[in-house]
Enzyme design. Structure first.
Site, PDB file in Angstrom:
ATOM      1  N   ASP A  79       0.864  -1.128   0.025  1.00 33.89           N
ATOM      2  CA  ASP A  79       0.028  -0.170   0.026  1.00 33.89           C
ATOM      3  C   ASP A  79       1.012   1.172  -0.133  1.00 33.89           C
ATOM      4  OD1 ASP A  79      -2.209   1.451  -0.020  1.00 33.89           O
ATOM      5  OD2 ASP A  79      -2.605   1.141   2.248  1.00 33.89           O
ATOM      6  N   ASP A 122      -2.814   2.480  -5.967  1.00 37.43           N
ATOM      7  CA  ASP A 122      -1.827   2.522  -5.058  1.00 37.43           C
ATOM      8  C   ASP A 122      -1.757   1.269  -4.042  1.00 37.43           C
ATOM      9  OD1 ASP A 122      -4.368   3.166  -3.691  1.00 37.43           O
ATOM     10  OD2 ASP A 122      -3.420   4.711  -2.501  1.00 37.43           O
ATOM     11  N   GLU A 123      -2.546   0.005  -4.377  1.00 38.33           N
ATOM     12  CA  GLU A 123      -2.446  -0.900  -3.420  1.00 38.33           C
ATOM     13  C   GLU A 123      -2.746  -2.252  -4.320  1.00 38.33           C
ATOM     14  OE1 GLU A 123      -5.211  -1.486  -0.560  1.00 38.33           O
ATOM     15  OE2 GLU A 123      -6.496  -0.032  -1.197  1.00 38.33           O
TER      16      GLU A 123
END
Length: 366
Positions: free
Chosen positions: A19, A113-114
């Site tokens: 993350d 983003d993860e």
């Protein structure tokens, strides 16, 4: 039904959840030296709109995503608002995904983003998942200048929980030995997959912690929480058999925000919904997915709720096309007789984007 431990011929699963830390805001601080070490909000404006992301400097003042801009500015008078640049965020996300691919093909992106990575069998032949996570974070920093946090565990649920433990720029591991005890001590409102409404419902049944949830029978959880009952039953025991699914196509992609002040006029409503449009489009674009159906969700001040949908003959080909479709849906509900407390955008009828370039389509609603 629930696989508690691997058998003699089955390797213990090793799942990493990576993350990025304050991703959008961190990219802006990286690219603009004047923003470094300063409170930054991506999205919105000082006058209206909502925050799409906040830097850690802003979070110290209580600023967070989905917060109305006026509230964020009141909490942090020195807050700097920056317009989102989703093309840049997508490019950085692809850099990060290339690093993941050096270690495993088993990559399940959740957003720009993860992502989950299954490294039980990995391309580097490394036995220790914590070392893989540390290497990945180091490479991300070298390639992008950005910090990532990671959680390592034997299933997706606990890997996701672990990635929050040492943020920012840290990692944590939850082992099979301490997984069940970790869950028992965790408030259910912090469980991934338990939203505010579900947490409130659980509270009415006296379920405040993982231990309280574990005390409930499978039949009880199915009766009161439907299809989510078996999932809750499993995670209360540290069990999650969901596989990391690369290249999955979700049934829908949605985002919604609740506003601190009810909205009565079209212009602030359109301003407030823009970050949601950009968020769902960015997810689809990064994962090479397109949608034929867009649904607008509206919840009024009295909690009455409506939805309005449009389906196109061909998938939406650009962010502009999606913006136009949502704008038409939103315009149709105005004027309103009561304030709007929540807006949401959901894309469905999803399919993989064609590899070849397709010319722009006309918005022909059916």
């Amino acid at each position: 039904m629930f696989n508690r431990t691997p058998n003699a011929t089955q390797k213990q699963r090793k799942v990493i959840h990576v993350d990025m830390d304050a991703f959008y805001a961190s990219v802006e601080q990286r690219d603009n030296p004047d923003l470094r070490d300063r409170p930054v909000a991506v999205g919105g404006s000082e006058a209206r709109g909502v925050v799409a992301a906040a830097s850690y400097e802003a979070r110290k003042f209580g600023v967070h995503s989905a917060m109305p801009s006026v509230t964020a500015k009141r909490k942090c008078p020195d807050l700097i608002f920056v317009k989102p640049r989703f093309d840049v965020y997508k490019a950085v996300s692809l850099q990060i995904r290339e690093i993941f691919a050096e270690y495993t093909p088993m990559i399940e992106p959740l957003s720009l983003d993860e992502a989950y990575l299954d490294v039980t069998e990995n391309l580097k032949g490394m036995d220790i998942a914590t070392e893989i996570a540390a290497e990945i974070r180091t490479k991300i920093k070298a390639a992008t200048g950005l910090n990532a946090s990671a959680g390592i565990s034997y299933n997706k649920f606990l890997a996701k929980m672990a990635s929050d433990l040492n943020k920012p720029n840290g990692q944590a591991v939850i082992t099979p030995k301490n997984g069940p005890a970790f869950v028992e001590n965790l408030p259910v409102k912090k469980f991934h997959g338990v939203g505010p409404a579900t947490a409130q419902k659980m509270r009415r049944f006296g379920i405040e912690t993982g231990a309280d949830l574990k005390a409930r029978s499978l039949d009880f959880l199915i009766e009161h929480f439907g299809n989510s009952g078996p999932y809750f039953y499993g995670i209360a025991r540290g069990i999650d058999d969901r596989q990391v699914k690369p290249n999955r196509v979700r049934k829908s992609v949605g985002a919604e925000d609740t506003f601190m002040v009810d909205i009565h006029l079209f212009d602030p409503a359109r301003e407030g919904i823009q970050p949601l449009i950009e968020k769902v489009w960015a997810y689809c674009d990064a994962n090479e997915i397109r949608a034929k159906t867009v649904t607008l969700k509206v919840k009024y001040a009295n909690f009455a709720q409506i939805t309005r949908s449009r389906t196109t003959a061909m998938p939406f080909g650009s962010l502009t096309e999606l913006e136009e479709a949502v704008t038409l849906l939103l315009q149709a509900i105005f004027p309103v007789s009561r304030g709007i407390r929540l807006l949401g955008v959901t894309l469905s009828s999803l399919e993989r984007r064609a590899a070849e370039n397709v010319p722009p389509q006309l918005l022909l609603f059916v």
